[in-house]
Design a protein around this motif. Sequence first.
Motif, PDB file in Angstrom:
ATOM      1  N   ASN A   4       0.825  -1.218   0.000  1.00 51.10           N
ATOM      2  CA  ASN A   4       0.000   0.000   0.000  1.00 51.10           C
ATOM      3  C   ASN A   4       0.852   1.258   0.000  1.00 51.10           C
ATOM      4  O   ASN A   4       0.350   2.358  -0.227  1.00 51.10           O
ATOM      5  CB  ASN A   4      -0.939   0.002   1.210  1.00 51.10           C
ATOM      6  N   GLU A   5       2.172   1.112   0.234  1.00 47.94           N
ATOM      7  CA  GLU A   5       3.080   2.260   0.236  1.00 47.94           C
ATOM      8  C   GLU A   5       3.717   2.514  -1.118  1.00 47.94           C
ATOM      9  O   GLU A   5       4.485   3.474  -1.280  1.00 47.94           O
ATOM     10  CB  GLU A   5       4.191   2.040   1.271  1.00 47.94           C
ATOM     11  N   LEU A   6       3.450   1.649  -2.096  1.00 44.74           N
ATOM     12  CA  LEU A   6       4.031   1.847  -3.424  1.00 44.74           C
ATOM     13  C   LEU A   6       3.566   3.181  -3.996  1.00 44.74           C
ATOM     14  O   LEU A   6       2.400   3.553  -3.897  1.00 44.74           O
ATOM     15  CB  LEU A   6       3.626   0.709  -4.358  1.00 44.74           C
ATOM     16  N   MET A   7       4.509   3.893  -4.608  1.00 41.49           N
ATOM     17  CA  MET A   7       4.197   5.210  -5.159  1.00 41.49           C
ATOM     18  C   MET A   7       4.232   5.236  -6.688  1.00 41.49           C
ATOM     19  O   MET A   7       3.394   5.878  -7.327  1.00 41.49           O
ATOM     20  CB  MET A   7       5.165   6.254  -4.584  1.00 41.49           C
ATOM     21  N   LEU A   8       5.196   4.563  -7.288  1.00 39.35           N
ATOM     22  CA  LEU A   8       5.302   4.523  -8.746  1.00 39.35           C
ATOM     23  C   LEU A   8       4.570   3.319  -9.323  1.00 39.35           C
ATOM     24  O   LEU A   8       3.800   3.434 -10.269  1.00 39.35           O
ATOM     25  CB  LEU A   8       6.775   4.489  -9.167  1.00 39.35           C
ATOM     26  N   TYR A   9       4.827   2.161  -8.759  1.00 40.12           N
ATOM     27  CA  TYR A   9       4.247   0.909  -9.249  1.00 40.12           C
ATOM     28  C   TYR A   9       2.941   0.649  -8.490  1.00 40.12           C
ATOM     29  O   TYR A   9       2.837  -0.249  -7.664  1.00 40.12           O
ATOM     30  CB  TYR A   9       5.238  -0.234  -9.062  1.00 40.12           C
ATOM     31  N   LYS A  10       1.945   1.475  -8.796  1.00 39.52           N
ATOM     32  CA  LYS A  10       0.731   1.512  -7.993  1.00 39.52           C
ATOM     33  C   LYS A  10      -0.443   0.804  -8.667  1.00 39.52           C
ATOM     34  O   LYS A  10      -1.042  -0.087  -8.096  1.00 39.52           O
ATOM     35  CB  LYS A  10       0.350   2.974  -7.711  1.00 39.52           C
ATOM     36  N   ASN A  11      -0.753   1.194  -9.866  1.00 44.60           N
ATOM     37  CA  ASN A  11      -1.940   0.673 -10.557  1.00 44.60           C
ATOM     38  C   ASN A  11      -1.509  -0.164 -11.756  1.00 44.60           C
ATOM     39  O   ASN A  11      -1.655   0.237 -12.907  1.00 44.60           O
ATOM     40  CB  ASN A  11      -2.842   1.831 -10.995  1.00 44.60           C
ATOM     41  N   MET A  12      -0.977  -1.338 -11.452  1.00 36.93           N
ATOM     42  CA  MET A  12      -0.377  -2.177 -12.486  1.00 36.93           C
ATOM     43  C   MET A  12      -1.402  -3.135 -13.084  1.00 36.93           C
ATOM     44  O   MET A  12      -2.286  -3.636 -12.395  1.00 36.93           O
ATOM     45  CB  MET A  12       0.788  -2.980 -11.895  1.00 36.93           C
ATOM     46  N   ASP A  13      -1.268  -3.381 -14.390  1.00 38.21           N
ATOM     47  CA  ASP A  13      -2.067  -4.431 -15.020  1.00 38.21           C
ATOM     48  C   ASP A  13      -1.712  -5.773 -14.383  1.00 38.21           C
ATOM     49  O   ASP A  13      -0.551  -6.027 -14.065  1.00 38.21           O
ATOM     50  CB  ASP A  13      -1.779  -4.484 -16.525  1.00 38.21           C
ATOM     51  N   PHE A  14      -2.703  -6.619 -14.204  1.00 32.72           N
ATOM     52  CA  PHE A  14      -2.547  -7.917 -13.544  1.00 32.72           C
ATOM     53  C   PHE A  14      -2.143  -7.786 -12.072  1.00 32.72           C
ATOM     54  O   PHE A  14      -1.639  -8.723 -11.475  1.00 32.72           O
ATOM     55  CB  PHE A  14      -1.515  -8.799 -14.272  1.00 32.72           C
ATOM     56  N   GLY A  15      -2.376  -6.589 -11.498  1.00 32.58           N
ATOM     57  CA  GLY A  15      -1.982  -6.353 -10.109  1.00 32.58           C
ATOM     58  C   GLY A  15      -2.942  -6.932  -9.093  1.00 32.58           C
ATOM     59  O   GLY A  15      -2.639  -6.922  -7.888  1.00 32.58           O
ATOM     60  N   GLY A  90      17.804  12.884 -10.405  1.00 29.65           N
ATOM     61  CA  GLY A  90      16.699  13.534  -9.725  1.00 29.65           C
ATOM     62  C   GLY A  90      16.108  12.721  -8.592  1.00 29.65           C
ATOM     63  O   GLY A  90      16.478  11.575  -8.333  1.00 29.65           O
ATOM     64  N   SER A  91      15.159  13.336  -7.914  1.00 27.84           N
ATOM     65  CA  SER A  91      14.541  12.739  -6.728  1.00 27.84           C
ATOM     66  C   SER A  91      13.751  11.477  -7.037  1.00 27.84           C
ATOM     67  O   SER A  91      13.485  10.678  -6.134  1.00 27.84           O
ATOM     68  CB  SER A  91      13.608  13.761  -6.067  1.00 27.84           C
ATOM     69  N   ILE A  92      13.388  11.289  -8.300  1.00 25.42           N
ATOM     70  CA  ILE A  92      12.594  10.112  -8.650  1.00 25.42           C
ATOM     71  C   ILE A  92      13.344   8.823  -8.337  1.00 25.42           C
ATOM     72  O   ILE A  92      12.747   7.771  -8.098  1.00 25.42           O
ATOM     73  CB  ILE A  92      12.176  10.158 -10.137  1.00 25.42           C
ATOM     74  N   ASN A  93      14.689   8.899  -8.290  1.00 20.84           N
ATOM     75  CA  ASN A  93      15.470   7.717  -7.947  1.00 20.84           C
ATOM     76  C   ASN A  93      15.201   7.264  -6.514  1.00 20.84           C
ATOM     77  O   ASN A  93      15.145   6.059  -6.233  1.00 20.84           O
ATOM     78  CB  ASN A  93      16.966   8.005  -8.132  1.00 20.84           C
ATOM     79  N   GLU A  94      15.040   8.201  -5.601  1.00 20.26           N
ATOM     80  CA  GLU A  94      14.752   7.840  -4.219  1.00 20.26           C
ATOM     81  C   GLU A  94      13.369   7.212  -4.099  1.00 20.26           C
ATOM     82  O   GLU A  94      13.164   6.263  -3.325  1.00 20.26           O
ATOM     83  CB  GLU A  94      14.842   9.087  -3.328  1.00 20.26           C
ATOM     84  N   ILE A  95      12.415   7.750  -4.852  1.00 13.22           N
ATOM     85  CA  ILE A  95      11.062   7.189  -4.838  1.00 13.22           C
ATOM     86  C   ILE A  95      11.079   5.774  -5.414  1.00 13.22           C
ATOM     87  O   ILE A  95      10.457   4.849  -4.876  1.00 13.22           O
ATOM     88  CB  ILE A  95      10.101   8.092  -5.635  1.00 13.22           C
ATOM     89  N   ALA A  96      11.823   5.594  -6.518  1.00 14.54           N
ATOM     90  CA  ALA A  96      11.918   4.269  -7.128  1.00 14.54           C
ATOM     91  C   ALA A  96      12.577   3.284  -6.174  1.00 14.54           C
ATOM     92  O   ALA A  96      12.129   2.136  -6.042  1.00 14.54           O
ATOM     93  CB  ALA A  96      12.702   4.354  -8.430  1.00 14.54           C
ATOM     94  N   HIS A  98      12.544   3.316  -2.968  1.00 18.99           N
ATOM     95  CA  HIS A  98      11.561   2.974  -1.936  1.00 18.99           C
ATOM     96  C   HIS A  98      10.638   1.851  -2.434  1.00 18.99           C
ATOM     97  O   HIS A  98      10.373   0.871  -1.712  1.00 18.99           O
ATOM     98  CB  HIS A  98      10.732   4.209  -1.577  1.00 18.99           C
ATOM     99  N   ASP A  99      10.147   1.977  -3.687  1.00 12.36           N
ATOM    100  CA  ASP A  99       9.277   0.937  -4.238  1.00 12.36           C
ATOM    101  C   ASP A  99      10.022  -0.381  -4.393  1.00 12.36           C
ATOM    102  O   ASP A  99       9.470  -1.464  -4.142  1.00 12.36           O
ATOM    103  CB  ASP A  99       8.724   1.384  -5.592  1.00 12.36           C
ATOM    104  N   PHE A 100      11.291  -0.302  -4.787  1.00 13.38           N
ATOM    105  CA  PHE A 100      12.057  -1.533  -4.992  1.00 13.38           C
ATOM    106  C   PHE A 100      12.373  -2.231  -3.670  1.00 13.38           C
ATOM    107  O   PHE A 100      12.564  -3.452  -3.635  1.00 13.38           O
ATOM    108  CB  PHE A 100      13.328  -1.240  -5.778  1.00 13.38           C
ATOM    109  N   MET A 101      12.443  -1.480  -2.591  1.00  7.16           N
ATOM    110  CA  MET A 101      12.588  -2.109  -1.278  1.00  7.16           C
ATOM    111  C   MET A 101      11.370  -2.982  -0.975  1.00  7.16           C
ATOM    112  O   MET A 101      11.501  -4.093  -0.450  1.00  7.16           O
ATOM    113  CB  MET A 101      12.737  -1.038  -0.197  1.00  7.16           C
ATOM    114  N   VAL A 102      10.171  -2.486  -1.340  1.00 10.79           N
ATOM    115  CA  VAL A 102       8.953  -3.258  -1.138  1.00 10.79           C
ATOM    116  C   VAL A 102       8.985  -4.517  -1.999  1.00 10.79           C
ATOM    117  O   VAL A 102       8.678  -5.624  -1.539  1.00 10.79           O
ATOM    118  CB  VAL A 102       7.712  -2.405  -1.466  1.00 10.79           C
ATOM    119  N   PHE A 103       9.387  -4.370  -3.265  1.00 12.34           N
ATOM    120  CA  PHE A 103       9.441  -5.529  -4.149  1.00 12.34           C
ATOM    121  C   PHE A 103      10.521  -6.521  -3.713  1.00 12.34           C
ATOM    122  O   PHE A 103      10.347  -7.736  -3.870  1.00 12.34           O
ATOM    123  CB  PHE A 103       9.677  -5.084  -5.600  1.00 12.34           C
TER     124      PHE A 103
END
Length: 431
Positions: A4-15, A90-96, A98-103
């Motif tokens: 539920n904390e994912l920010m980029l990989y949020k609304n994925m097909d087959f999710g 850019g800052s998007i790397n930090e956001i990514a 964070h998502d990859f830690m979840v994955f």
Amino acid sequence: MRTNELMLYKNMDFGEILQDMTFLMDNYDNEYYNQEDLRGLLFECINELLEISVSHGFEGNLWHTYLTFLLASDENAYSTSCEIVGTVEGSINEIALHDFMVFKELFDYDFRPMMNVLNADCMSILMEYKNVNEGSKVFNKRVRDRICDLSRALGSAATAEGFKERLTQFYKEFGVGKLGLHKAFRVEHPQEGSAEIVPITNIAHVHLDDLIGYETAKKKLIDNTKAFVEGKQANNCLLYGDAGTGKSSSIKAILNQYYNQGLRMIEVYKHQFQDLNDVIAQIKNRNYKFIIYMDDLSFEEFEIEYKYLKAVIEGGLEKKPNNVLIYATSNRRHLIRESFKDKADRDEDMHTNDTVQEKLSLVARFGVTIYYGAPSKKEFQQIVKELAKSNHIEMPEEELLLEANKWELSHGGLSGRTAQQFIDYLLGREE
């Protein structure tokens, strides 16, 4: 699990499978839920994992390949920025990250406690799954191999940083989503919906060397396409000439030759020309080069679809993007049939000549025109000999050419297509 904390990989097909599996991870031993309901949900997820995996040819750890499929398919701010280019700033790397830690947590999850509580030991089969006979399913083997290879690489990553590095490199090499994973597409138009670009999974692996002769024509096609994929100025291209001479095969071969340099192809039929602007809007900001391919293009005098094509190529308010070209094949040099009536009406209507010129001007919108003529008798025989050699057909040359001459007299005349059909006939006779 923190999905539920994912920010980029949020609304994925087959999710949906991921959502259900995450719920099970958090609640499989929760006494407030009925165990049989939880077990039923787990087996529904297993069924859906198997359906996706078998349809795409996945093998190995199916949980990992499923997660990898999500990551490779999801077009978001990070993945689309990395395609072709690679690592971005850019800052998007930090956001990514964070998502990859979840994955990474999802990849490392130990299913054994869940399997014990829900009495689902059979789930262990999914962790070392062997694929069914490849001949029983149709899937893109190239895509399958890339997903499975990436799955193993991500599964072996020791840290989230390593996970991010491997995935970013994948985006750089192969792109993201359907446009990254596939090379060719068609256009579908659901009712009450906009035009949709759909992958074609089974592409003929033809190469330009397979097309015997036409060296000048092939060089013009290669030169124009090479300039296009390298970001230089290039022209829309029309391949015209006799039927069966290899026009369509040449364009398919061009796609196979330059796919790894970011070339993609979208096949559009005449009745879909009104969707061209919608299609171009979906691809104009992607880091790929797109050829919109129109096979066997021609218009009868009563058809007006050519007006949509003319507007897209040149003359519309919005300039055609630099990453889009139009390649077409036709048996007609001028694409639109000019009847004797057109000529006769010029004497009766002073404006009719403008109408005729409007029809004939379409071909002028193609900066490169390439002629494919029917081969001579000698050239046809050379094509037959080369095809027989490449297909390991052992037959005395005199007998081979005699049979080929008989075949072409009753099967369409002198053309590369007729030669290939003759060779296919010989291969079918072999025991």
